[in-house]
Design a protein around this motif. Structure first.
Motif, PDB file in Angstrom:
ATOM      1  N   CYS A  36       0.853  -1.194   0.000  1.00 22.06           N
ATOM      2  CA  CYS A  36       0.000   0.000   0.000  1.00 22.06           C
ATOM      3  C   CYS A  36       0.885   1.239   0.000  1.00 22.06           C
ATOM      4  O   CYS A  36       1.687   1.458   0.903  1.00 22.06           O
ATOM      5  CB  CYS A  36      -0.925   0.022   1.207  1.00 22.06           C
ATOM      6  N   LEU A  37       0.751   2.056  -1.036  1.00 20.80           N
ATOM      7  CA  LEU A  37       1.501   3.302  -1.143  1.00 20.80           C
ATOM      8  C   LEU A  37       0.688   4.498  -0.658  1.00 20.80           C
ATOM      9  O   LEU A  37       1.232   5.463  -0.148  1.00 20.80           O
ATOM     10  CB  LEU A  37       1.917   3.544  -2.598  1.00 20.80           C
ATOM     11  N   ARG A  38      -0.630   4.400  -0.860  1.00 18.17           N
ATOM     12  CA  ARG A  38      -1.526   5.500  -0.492  1.00 18.17           C
ATOM     13  C   ARG A  38      -2.924   4.937  -0.319  1.00 18.17           C
ATOM     14  O   ARG A  38      -3.367   4.101  -1.112  1.00 18.17           O
ATOM     15  CB  ARG A  38      -1.532   6.553  -1.592  1.00 18.17           C
ATOM     16  N   PHE A  39      -3.605   5.415   0.713  1.00 14.88           N
ATOM     17  CA  PHE A  39      -5.007   5.049   0.891  1.00 14.88           C
ATOM     18  C   PHE A  39      -5.679   6.182   1.644  1.00 14.88           C
ATOM     19  O   PHE A  39      -5.487   6.366   2.841  1.00 14.88           O
ATOM     20  CB  PHE A  39      -5.157   3.731   1.662  1.00 14.88           C
ATOM     21  N   ASP A  40      -6.445   6.989   0.924  1.00 19.05           N
ATOM     22  CA  ASP A  40      -7.121   8.142   1.504  1.00 19.05           C
ATOM     23  C   ASP A  40      -8.606   8.077   1.184  1.00 19.05           C
ATOM     24  O   ASP A  40      -8.990   7.864   0.027  1.00 19.05           O
ATOM     25  CB  ASP A  40      -6.548   9.449   0.943  1.00 19.05           C
ATOM     26  N   VAL A  41      -9.401   8.252   2.204  1.00 17.18           N
ATOM     27  CA  VAL A  41     -10.850   8.354   2.048  1.00 17.18           C
ATOM     28  C   VAL A  41     -11.263   9.593   2.829  1.00 17.18           C
ATOM     29  O   VAL A  41     -11.103   9.645   4.050  1.00 17.18           O
ATOM     30  CB  VAL A  41     -11.583   7.110   2.583  1.00 17.18           C
ATOM     31  N   THR A  42     -11.766  10.605   2.114  1.00 15.06           N
ATOM     32  CA  THR A  42     -12.096  11.880   2.745  1.00 15.06           C
ATOM     33  C   THR A  42     -13.491  12.332   2.341  1.00 15.06           C
ATOM     34  O   THR A  42     -13.908  12.140   1.200  1.00 15.06           O
ATOM     35  CB  THR A  42     -11.075  12.970   2.353  1.00 15.06           C
ATOM     36  N   GLU A  43     -14.172  12.941   3.282  1.00 18.67           N
ATOM     37  CA  GLU A  43     -15.508  13.475   2.974  1.00 18.67           C
ATOM     38  C   GLU A  43     -15.369  14.676   2.059  1.00 18.67           C
ATOM     39  O   GLU A  43     -14.522  15.540   2.278  1.00 18.67           O
ATOM     40  CB  GLU A  43     -16.239  13.872   4.256  1.00 18.67           C
TER      41      GLU A  43
END
Length: 93
Positions: A36-43
């Motif tokens: 995993c290099l990046r994992f973003d979950v944003t409203e």
């Protein structure tokens, strides 16, 4: 080749709190996965109920391993039926 996923999920108002709570572990577990290099979950600040998703994994194997883990997790149960609109690039057979 790096595999990326970008898009969003559309969360109904009556499920927002459940999704917000479930995301804490889902994000933590995903970021700890090999590859995993990046994992973003944003409203999304402009669209109520929309959560923007951006992922990057080192390769197709790491991405597929993530998908398999996520499908067998509490997150899969919590987010079942939530509409998703994703685009995946870099995935190979």
């Amino acid at each position: 080749m790096t595999v990326t996923l970008k898009g969003h999920i559309e969360v109904p108002a009556d499920r927002l709190e459940q999704i917000r709570a479930g995301l804490v572990d889902h994000i933590r577990l995903t970021r700890a996965e090999p590859g995993c290099l990046r994992f973003d979950v944003t409203e999304d600040p402009a669209i109520a109920g929309r959560f923007n998703v951006a992922e990057a994994f080192t390769d197709s194997d790491a991405f597929r391993a993530h998908q398999a883990r996520a499908q067998a997790s509490d997150w899969a149960r919590i987010s079942a039926g939530i509409p998703r609109d994703y685009r995946v690039t870099g995935l190979t057979d």
